[in-house]
Design a protein around this motif. Structure first.
Motif, PDB file in Angstrom:
ATOM      1  N   SER A 170       0.840  -1.163   0.192  1.00 47.34           N
ATOM      2  CA  SER A 170       0.092  -0.042  -0.147  1.00 47.34           C
ATOM      3  C   SER A 170       0.872   1.274   0.137  1.00 47.34           C
ATOM      4  O   SER A 170       0.627   2.155  -0.765  1.00 47.34           O
ATOM      5  N   ASP A 236      -0.221  -6.895   1.633  1.00 44.15           N
ATOM      6  CA  ASP A 236      -0.913  -5.786   2.082  1.00 44.15           C
ATOM      7  C   ASP A 236      -1.334  -4.639   1.393  1.00 44.15           C
ATOM      8  O   ASP A 236      -0.366  -3.686   0.831  1.00 44.15           O
ATOM      9  N   PRO A 237      -2.523  -4.288   1.121  1.00 48.76           N
ATOM     10  CA  PRO A 237      -3.686  -5.027   1.660  1.00 48.76           C
ATOM     11  C   PRO A 237      -4.384  -6.219   1.126  1.00 48.76           C
ATOM     12  O   PRO A 237      -5.424  -6.836   1.735  1.00 48.76           O
ATOM     13  N   TRP A 255      -0.952  -8.995   9.278  1.00 45.84           N
ATOM     14  CA  TRP A 255      -0.357  -7.683   8.864  1.00 45.84           C
ATOM     15  C   TRP A 255       0.832  -7.079   9.039  1.00 45.84           C
ATOM     16  O   TRP A 255       1.392  -6.127   8.253  1.00 45.84           O
TER      17      TRP A 255
END
Length: 316
Positions: A170, A236-237, A255
């Motif tokens: 991200s 991620d994501p 995460w």
């Protein structure tokens, strides 16, 4: 320059806005059809469409540009529309449709693509994620003259960006989107000045960034901890990295994690310690400490908060 812009997600939106801010004339935007989104699955326009409408730019959303396919009538309408615009150039960024030969040949200067890697490394659908997963130390943006191959066109301009251990997909996406927006404005300026020089991609170093697949989400602890830590950041994501924890029915998403230097004699996948500092899991090489996780239907949590509602059952 009369520029037709073709793109769909946020990565492309930034480039469109940068071109408008630079004063270029954009008489038409191509983007993917509206898709269902959110809990109500309401049809939602793409980020590029939203930006185009805000700037009062006409938008076309063909399902295909192939003149001989199932959506040939739509493609023919798009062709007529593009020919009426008479663009000098088409700029393409994460559009999501294959551009057939007639599209590439229509603009006077052809089609320029904003690609999120240092070509020829990571041609294909997921260059940002695959660069993190592979442990690359740098990536960047390549402005490419499009041809009929998969990201095989001549390179026109390249900018570099270091990948750090803090980058997830991200964050790296957002930084490359900014870099791509600046790079395409610079490339067009050089094109207008006659200073944009094409360089053929070398055959050495070609790699392909395969599309992300949900089947990749489960963490395989038969791999090294360092590989798993990179996958967690790369996914991620989307699609997210998952694993099963004892006592929980559904997999949890992981995460954030870190690699510990300790060596342990434990079966890969075995949880060797749980504390507020993290959940330590043995791997084929090294220990992976989970730092941030998410239960199914819940929110992301630091492990310190997560372990207050979860206790490791007794293990054999």
């Amino acid at each position: 320059m009369r520029i037709v812009f073709a793109g769909t997600p946020d990565f492309a939106r930034l480039a469109l806005e940068a071109l408008l801010q630079a004063g270029h004339s954009i008489p038409l935007v191509l983007t993917q059809p509206d898709r269902p989104a959110g809990r109500g699955l309401k049809l939602t326009p793409s980020p590029v469409k939203q930006a185009a409408l805000a700037a009062n730019i006409p938008v076309a959303q063909p399902l295909s540009l192939r003149l001989n396919g199932a959506y040939a009538p739509e493609a023919a309408q798009a062709q007529a529309l593009l020919e009426s615009v008479q663009p000098d150039l088409m700029v393409v960024a994460a559009y999501g449709l294959i551009l057939p030969a007639w599209t590439l040949a229509l603009p006077r200067y052809g089609c320029l693509n904003i690609h999120a890697s240092l070509l020829p490394r990571w041609r294909g659908a997921a260059p940002i994620q695959r660069a993190i997963e592979a442990g690359d130390k740098q990536t960047g943006i390549t402005i490419m003259q499009m041809d009929e191959g998969l990201d095989t066109g001549d390179m026109l301009l390249r900018t570099e960006l270091a990948i750090t251990p803090e980058h997830n997909a991200s964050r790296l996406h957002d930084e490359l989107a900014q870099q791509g927006a600046s790079a395409i404005v610079q490339a067009i300026e050089l094109l207008e000045q006659g200073k944009l020089k094409a360089q053929q991609q070398p055959e050495a170093g070609v790699t392909y960034a395969a599309k992300l697949n949900k089947a990749e989400a489960p963490l395989d602890f038969a791999l090294a901890a360092s590989v798993l830590e990179r996958r967690i950041r790369a996914f991620d994501p989307v699609p997210g990295a998952t694993m099963r924890l004892p006592g929980l029915k559904d997999p949890v998403k992981v995460w954030r994690a870190t690699v510990l230097s300790e060596k342990v004699q434990a079966e890969p996948g075995k949880i060797i310690q749980v504390s507020e500092q993290g959940i330590d899991v043995a791997t084929a090489q090294g220990v992976l400490r989970l730092l941030e996780v998410q239960k199914a239907g819940g929110k992301r949590q630091a492990v310190a908060a997560f372990v207050q509602g979860w206790q490791l059952p007794a293990q054999n």
